[in-house]
Design an enzyme around this catalytic site. Structure first.
Site, mmCIF file in Angstrom:
data_model
loop_
_atom_site.group_PDB
_atom_site.id
_atom_site.type_symbol
_atom_site.label_atom_id
_atom_site.label_comp_id
_atom_site.label_asym_id
_atom_site.label_seq_id
_atom_site.Cartn_x
_atom_site.Cartn_y
_atom_site.Cartn_z
ATOM 1 N N GLN A 110 0.829 -1.207 0.000
ATOM 2 C CA GLN A 110 0.000 0.000 0.000
ATOM 3 C C GLN A 110 0.866 1.260 0.000
ATOM 4 O O GLN A 110 1.877 1.326 0.691
ATOM 5 C CB GLN A 110 -0.904 -0.012 1.229
ATOM 6 C CG GLN A 110 -2.000 1.021 1.199
ATOM 7 C CD GLN A 110 -3.098 0.704 2.194
ATOM 8 O OE1 GLN A 110 -3.321 -0.450 2.528
ATOM 9 N NE2 GLN A 110 -3.786 1.715 2.665
ATOM 10 N N ARG B 246 -9.474 -7.766 3.977
ATOM 11 C CA ARG B 246 -8.371 -7.357 4.852
ATOM 12 C C ARG B 246 -8.329 -5.835 4.985
ATOM 13 O O ARG B 246 -8.174 -5.296 6.083
ATOM 14 C CB ARG B 246 -7.063 -7.880 4.272
ATOM 15 C CG ARG B 246 -5.783 -7.519 5.035
ATOM 16 C CD ARG B 246 -4.599 -8.130 4.308
ATOM 17 N NE ARG B 246 -3.307 -7.913 4.965
ATOM 18 C CZ ARG B 246 -2.475 -6.930 4.694
ATOM 19 N NH1 ARG B 246 -2.816 -6.010 3.788
ATOM 20 N NH2 ARG B 246 -1.313 -6.834 5.320
ATOM 21 N N SER C 44 4.286 -6.246 2.927
ATOM 22 C CA SER C 44 2.975 -6.133 3.554
ATOM 23 C C SER C 44 1.892 -6.710 2.631
ATOM 24 O O SER C 44 1.901 -7.899 2.340
ATOM 25 C CB SER C 44 2.688 -4.670 3.918
ATOM 26 O OG SER C 44 1.489 -4.542 4.647
ATOM 27 N N LEU C 45 0.987 -5.882 2.152
ATOM 28 C CA LEU C 45 -0.034 -6.325 1.196
ATOM 29 C C LEU C 45 0.586 -7.109 0.042
ATOM 30 O O LEU C 45 0.005 -8.077 -0.465
ATOM 31 C CB LEU C 45 -0.778 -5.109 0.650
ATOM 32 C CG LEU C 45 -1.562 -5.304 -0.654
ATOM 33 C CD1 LEU C 45 -2.765 -6.183 -0.404
ATOM 34 C CD2 LEU C 45 -1.947 -3.977 -1.256
ATOM 35 N N HIS D 245 0.181 -3.080 11.169
ATOM 36 C CA HIS D 245 1.244 -3.952 11.681
ATOM 37 C C HIS D 245 1.571 -3.697 13.150
ATOM 38 O O HIS D 245 2.717 -3.825 13.571
ATOM 39 C CB HIS D 245 2.493 -3.850 10.800
ATOM 40 C CG HIS D 245 2.246 -4.246 9.376
ATOM 41 N ND1 HIS D 245 1.959 -5.539 9.011
ATOM 42 C CD2 HIS D 245 2.196 -3.496 8.243
ATOM 43 C CE1 HIS D 245 1.754 -5.583 7.708
ATOM 44 N NE2 HIS D 245 1.878 -4.363 7.218
ATOM 45 N N GLN E 245 1.058 -11.490 10.242
ATOM 46 C CA GLN E 245 1.578 -10.299 9.560
ATOM 47 C C GLN E 245 0.729 -9.059 9.828
ATOM 48 O O GLN E 245 1.229 -7.940 9.838
ATOM 49 C CB GLN E 245 1.658 -10.570 8.052
ATOM 50 C CG GLN E 245 2.382 -9.506 7.253
ATOM 51 C CD GLN E 245 1.652 -9.181 5.963
ATOM 52 O OE1 GLN E 245 0.483 -8.829 5.973
ATOM 53 N NE2 GLN E 245 2.355 -9.307 4.858
#
Length: 333
Positions: A26, A132, A107-108, A218, A267
């Site tokens: 992102q 999500r 991440s994503l 996170h 995560q």
């Protein structure tokens, strides 16, 4: 397959030069992404159409025309970046590009990496990241959380300052994205992030950059979103990955579907160990990288970690051509 076996398997490709694929997260989105390549490549628009049918709204129009405010909404951004990344990966393969020896996503981007590794079906991935994104935004009321990039400080200094700025049960802040040496993102309650930012500046940070997000990604504050994702994954048939996937959580290679599912849930609330992910890919024999998605964020981080390894960002016809030529040269070497 054990960690040692995974490393031995990947290291064996190092003799011919392993290629690592990295997928952005992102923040890499921008209006007009992939526009220079989509006109002559039907696979790009077809991938966006597939995702649009799943989500019941025009994802391509959002990517090109916005508005930027809608594009930046977490629930929209996540499927948008996943779709763009998978579209470019499909184009790469269609052009005869070499398959990755190892993959990782920031991440994503880990969901995009899992699609490329054959562990997650694209259709399931689109649904999962939409859910999500919705769950992550809903986990903390808008304005209660914050994130900021910290430049020019050692990781341990940042961890120490954040610990001092946190008050258990009231305000929490922590390092959440260890992106490269000297570039770390902190996140948590807005007040704690503001307090830590002042302390980090006093400790010698070159710059503190508040990020335009309202959710503290996170961090343990995202636990409600982790529960939502865990429940959703129970209905998804993940497969074992065809190549090692480096997890954000532990920076280790994994291929077993059960472990991959567990790490995806962790995560959501755990820091992204991106520097460690790249270092692991280097240890596994990667001599070049391909950033598969909009923007060049990960290529920039790679240069800060190891300037000797080229990274090709394949979102334009010229860039794909250069990457294909490099890949052919490696094969012939």
């Amino acid at each position: 397959m054990s960690q040692i076996e995974l490393k031995e398997q990947a290291a064996s490709t190092g003799e011919r030069g392993a290629v690592g694929f990295v997928f952005p997260g992102q923040g890499s989105q921008y209006l007009g992404m992939l526009s220079t390549i989509a006109g002559d490549e039907s696979v790009i628009r077809d991938t966006f159409s597939e995702a649009s049918d799943i989500l019941s709204f025009d994802l391509w129009s959002l990517s090109q025309d916005g508005p930027a405010e809608s594009q930046a909404l977490t629930a929209n951004t996540q499927p948008l970046i996943l779709t763009a990344s998978v579209a470019l990966y499909r184009l790469w393969l269609q052009r005869g590009g070499r398959r990755p020896d190892v993959v990782a996503g920031h991440s994503l981007g880990e969901f995009s990496a899992l699609v490329a590794a054959g562990s997650l079906a694209f259709s399931d991935g689109v649904k999962l990241v939409r859910l999500r994104g919705e769950a992550m935004q809903a986990a903390v009321p808008i304005g209660d959380g914050a994130m900021a990039a910290v430049l020019g400080l050692d990781d341990e200094v940042i961890k120490s300052v954040c610990a001092e700025a946190s008050i258990e049960g009231a305000a929490q802040v922590m390092g959440v994205n260890f992106n490269s040496p000297g570039q770390v993102v902190i996140a948590g309650h807005a007040d704690a992030v503001a307090q830590a930012s002042l302390a980090l500046k006093a400790a010698g940070s070159k710059r503190i950059l508040p990020l335009p997000v309202s959710a503290p990604f996170h961090t343990p504050l995202m636990q409600p979103a982790a529960v939502v994702l865990n429940n959703a994954l129970a209905d998804i048939a993940l497969a074992d990955a065809q190549v090692p996937v480096i997890s954000n959580v532990d920076a280790h290679p994994h291929q077993g579907s059960a472990t991959i599912a567990e790490l995806l849930v962790q995560q959501v609330v755990a820091p992204v160990q991106w520097t460690g992910c790249v270092q692991t890919m280097l240890e596994l024999g990667c001599t070049s990288f391909i950033e598969c998605g909009p923007g060049k964020v990960l290529a920039g981080l790679l240069r800060r970690i190891d300037r000797s390894k080229p990274c090709f960002c394949i979102e334009s016809p010229e860039a794909i051509r250069d990457a294909l030529n490099h890949s052919a040269e490696v094969r012939e070497a």
